[in-house]
Design a protein around this motif. Sequence first.
Motif, short mmCIF file in Angstrom:
data_model
loop_
_atom_site.label_atom_id
_atom_site.label_comp_id
_atom_site.label_asym_id
_atom_site.label_seq_id
_atom_site.Cartn_x
_atom_site.Cartn_y
_atom_site.Cartn_z
N SER A 151 0.86 -1.18 0.00
CA SER A 151 0.00 0.00 0.00
C SER A 151 0.90 1.23 0.00
CB SER A 151 -0.95 0.00 1.20
OG SER A 151 -0.23 0.07 2.41
N GLU A 152 0.31 2.33 -0.42
CA GLU A 152 1.11 3.55 -0.57
C GLU A 152 0.41 4.72 0.08
OE1 GLU A 152 3.17 6.09 -4.19
OE2 GLU A 152 2.71 3.99 -4.49
N GLY A 153 1.22 5.64 0.58
CA GLY A 153 0.75 6.90 1.12
C GLY A 153 1.48 8.04 0.44
N ALA A 154 0.90 9.22 0.53
CA ALA A 154 1.50 10.41 -0.08
C ALA A 154 1.47 11.56 0.93
CB ALA A 154 0.77 10.79 -1.36
N THR A 213 -1.75 11.08 3.71
CA THR A 213 -2.82 10.73 2.78
C THR A 213 -2.59 9.34 2.22
OG1 THR A 213 -3.02 13.05 2.19
CG2 THR A 213 -4.01 11.45 0.68
N ALA A 214 -3.58 8.47 2.36
CA ALA A 214 -3.51 7.14 1.76
C ALA A 214 -3.75 7.27 0.25
CB ALA A 214 -4.56 6.23 2.37
N VAL A 215 -3.05 6.47 -0.53
CA VAL A 215 -3.24 6.44 -1.97
C VAL A 215 -4.14 5.25 -2.29
CG1 VAL A 215 -2.10 6.14 -4.20
CG2 VAL A 215 -1.00 7.52 -2.42
N ALA A 216 -5.25 5.52 -2.97
CA ALA A 216 -6.19 4.46 -3.32
C ALA A 216 -5.57 3.52 -4.35
CB ALA A 216 -7.49 5.07 -3.86
N ALA A 217 -5.80 2.23 -4.16
CA ALA A 217 -5.30 1.24 -5.12
C ALA A 217 -6.05 1.39 -6.43
CB ALA A 217 -5.48 -0.17 -4.56
#
Length: 137
Positions: free
Chosen positions: A108-111, A132-136
Amino acid sequence: MIHMNTESTSRAADIEAIRRLVATVEHSQQNKDPEEFLALFHPDAIWTTAHGHVLVGLDAISEFTRKVLPAANWDGKVTYEVAHVLFIRPDVAAVKVRQRYLAPGQESEGAPLYVISKQEDGRWLLTACQNTAVAAD
């Protein structure tokens, strides 16, 4: 040999200090170490979590972090990379970070955006941050 003027040398030193700050965020998260993480904050900081919880001041950030970070359900494989630095003033910078949580078969990724301020002693501290979470896709 490349010669840099004083302003360029100072800016390069600030960028390196900012990279170290983000590396310390990464280290504190990998080791689930709330004290190392909290040492990076300005006393009057604002932190907004990836889930939209707004925490104002170091006391609120500390209470949340001490509760959540040690109990986090990832295995410590998280990376933070400085993606961009914008100097708003010589002592204030906006830092865009690429955050990745890695687990077997899952990523998962965050920004995050960190607004950081340089203190009189030369340290850069987290001052106003939005995770901020990055939506898949």
